[in-house]
Enzyme design. Structure first.
Site, short mmCIF file in Angstrom:
data_model
loop_
_atom_site.label_atom_id
_atom_site.label_comp_id
_atom_site.label_asym_id
_atom_site.label_seq_id
_atom_site.Cartn_x
_atom_site.Cartn_y
_atom_site.Cartn_z
N SER A 320 37.24 39.65 45.45
CA SER A 320 38.24 38.60 45.34
C SER A 320 37.52 37.26 45.35
O SER A 320 36.69 37.01 46.23
CB SER A 320 39.24 38.67 46.50
OG SER A 320 40.28 37.73 46.33
N GLU A 321 37.85 36.39 44.39
CA GLU A 321 37.05 35.17 44.21
C GLU A 321 37.16 34.17 45.34
O GLU A 321 36.39 33.22 45.40
CB GLU A 321 37.36 34.50 42.87
CG GLU A 321 38.81 34.17 42.61
CD GLU A 321 39.47 35.19 41.70
OE1 GLU A 321 40.24 34.76 40.82
OE2 GLU A 321 39.25 36.40 41.86
N ASN A 322 38.09 34.35 46.28
CA ASN A 322 38.13 33.46 47.43
C ASN A 322 37.13 33.87 48.51
O ASN A 322 37.07 33.24 49.56
CB ASN A 322 39.54 33.37 48.02
CG ASN A 322 40.09 34.73 48.42
OD1 ASN A 322 40.03 35.69 47.66
ND2 ASN A 322 40.63 34.82 49.62
#
Length: 487
Positions: A320-322
């Site tokens: 997940s890019e966060n």
């Protein structure tokens, strides 16, 4: 000589010891005393996780401080976060990647009340990291061939929203090893508002769960960084190896007094409505694209459901890019955690062996091709694999992290899941995209409710599968581009 050395050591020990008497803990008013109008303010957080609401609320009470350029991934939701400073009129410009569901942000942008510099999510993170490292600019593949490169992003609208009064500036292009890259400048902040789970009195910080997101990169990029911490502890209570942000970057620390909220509560076995049969067909077919051992990134919507249909014996690691590698399922009721969310702001858990990091590292691994597979939705896909999925006339939500995810298609397989036509029956697979692009020649496969297309950047579309009950004639009728047939 031995005595002199002992004396020198003792003097050094006393001098170093003086540092531990200097605390950076402050009250909110003192911490904000140097704030002024016409500043660039970097604000950490992603969704509602890691957002410095105590500092934002305090700034809202200082209406004389205005004309702020605020840099953040998004502006939170209506009624909280930076959205409050939009309503108060203190923010005149946003640099962000995503408007999302924030109606206040969207309305003010589309009616010319604020300027908006849209920038890919990973580019914002890297622009901050570069500034913190003393690097004035860098080249990135994210945005090549799109409005980002060409300077067509609307920055300011007229009050009626019908006219674009200002657009972004075209970017310099350079080629490295046969690939094109665009030049992006670092973002230097005058001030940064940061939210930490724990900070010691010297300013060393520890971030919990996925709340690190943009906080570390932005803290390093600002001249004056103020940290609000849920827990303020004595020096040494954070182990040196657990310090995510060194005190050298921090000017002052205040006590966080605002609650942590969850934007999208997702629980295992709840809030999960049954999937439409037409879309389930798409999702089940997409699950066959995973290879055992893949590292994959899934967009919001249909892609998030694909792991539910993985073939037996296939194990994948979800990113997940966060800032998460090793996403687990939704939590059980009572186990939800506001600091543990995915890129869609939904509550999640971690798999055994997961790792956590900041957004700047997350997008670094994405652009470098460490992600084997990216599955996204689409508004349009062109004959040669151009993707449009972030904006259309009258509705601009922002590109978020999608431009970074499709920026290295030779290393990352990009698969699109979409209905074959839009709600009006118009083809979504067309000769040339008419909506603003997310990426050029980046899609390798399209899976729709009718069929599967393989996509080649030079040779175009090849129909490789028809779903049960679908005829070639129906696909031809509903596709707006030429394609070869290999079935």
């Amino acid at each position: 000589m031995f005595v002199l050395r002992r004396q020198a050591y003792s003097g050094l020990k006393r001098a170093v010891g003086l540092r531990f008497l200097t605390t950076k803990v402050s009250d909110t008013d003192k911490a904000l005393k140097d704030l002024r109008s016409n500043i660039t303010l970097l604000c950490g957080g992603f969704g509602l996780s890691g957002v410095p609401d105590t500092l934002i609320n305090a700034l809202e009470k200082k209406p004389e401080i205005k004309n702020i350029t605020a840099v953040s991934n998004n502006a939170g939701i209506d009624g909280s976060g930076l959205s409050k400073l939009l309503v108060s009129g203190q923010i005149s410009k946003m640099i962000a990647s995503y408007i999302g569901g924030n109606k206040t942000f969207e309305r003010m942008y589309l009616t010319g009340e604020i300027d908006l510099e849209l920038s890919p999510q990973g580019t914002i993170a890297e622009r901050c990291r570069a500034a913190g490292a003393g690097v004035p600019a860098f080249y990135t593949p994210a945005g090549v061939g799109t409005w980002v490169e060409k300077g067509k992003l609307p920055v300011r609208y007229s009050s009626d929203g019908k006219q674009v009064l200002e657009t972004s500036k075209p970017k310099e292009i350079r080629e490295f090893k046969g690939r094109k890259f665009i030049l992006e400048e670092a973002i230097d902040g005058d001030f940064a508002f940061i939210k930490a789970f724990k900070a010691d009195k010297l300013g060393n910080c520890y971030f919990r769960g996925a709340s690190r997101n943009f906080n570390v990169a932005m803290a390093k990029a600002a001249k004056h960084t103020i940290v609000e911490a849920e827990n303020i502890v004595e020096p040494g209570e954070i182990k040196p190896e657990d310090v995510h942000l060194s005190a050298i970057y921090v000017k002052s620390v205040i006590q966080s007094t605002t609650p942590k909220n969850i934007e999208i509560l997702k629980l295992r076995g709840e809030n999960n409505t049954s999937v439409d049969p037409k879309r389930e067909r798409i999702i089940r077919r997409a699950a066959k694209e995973f290879k055992d051992g893949d590292n994959a990134n899934l967009g919001i919507g249909m892609p998030t459901l694909v792991p539910n249909y993985l073939p037996e014996g296939v194990h994948v690691t979800l990113q997940s890019e966060n800032g998460i590698l090793g996403l687990g399922p939704y939590p059980e009721k009572g186990q939800e955690d506001p600091d543990m969310i995915n890129a869609g702001k939904e509550t999640v858990t971690l798999m055994q062996g997961a790792s956590l990091f900041g957004s700047e590292e997350s997008f670094g691994m994405i652009r470098a091709g460490r992600i084997d597979l990216a599955i996204l939705g689409a508004m349009q896909v062109s004959e040669y694999g151009d993707l449009a999925n972030w904006g259309l006339p009258g509705m601009v939500k922002g590109m978020g992290g999608a431009m970074d995810l499709v920026a290295n298609p030779t290393a990352t397989r990009v698969i699109v899941l979409t209905d074959h036509t839009d709600k009006k029956g118009n083809p979504k697979i067309i000769e040339n995209c008419t909506f603003p692009l997310t990426g050029k020649n980046c899609v390798s496969k399209i899976i729709t409710d009718l069929c599967v297309f393989d996509v080649d950047a030079k040779n175009g579309l090849t129909l490789s599968e028809l779903h049960n009950g679908v005829t070639l004639e129906e696909v031809q009728q509903k596709t707006g581009a030429k394609f070869k047939v290999a079935i």
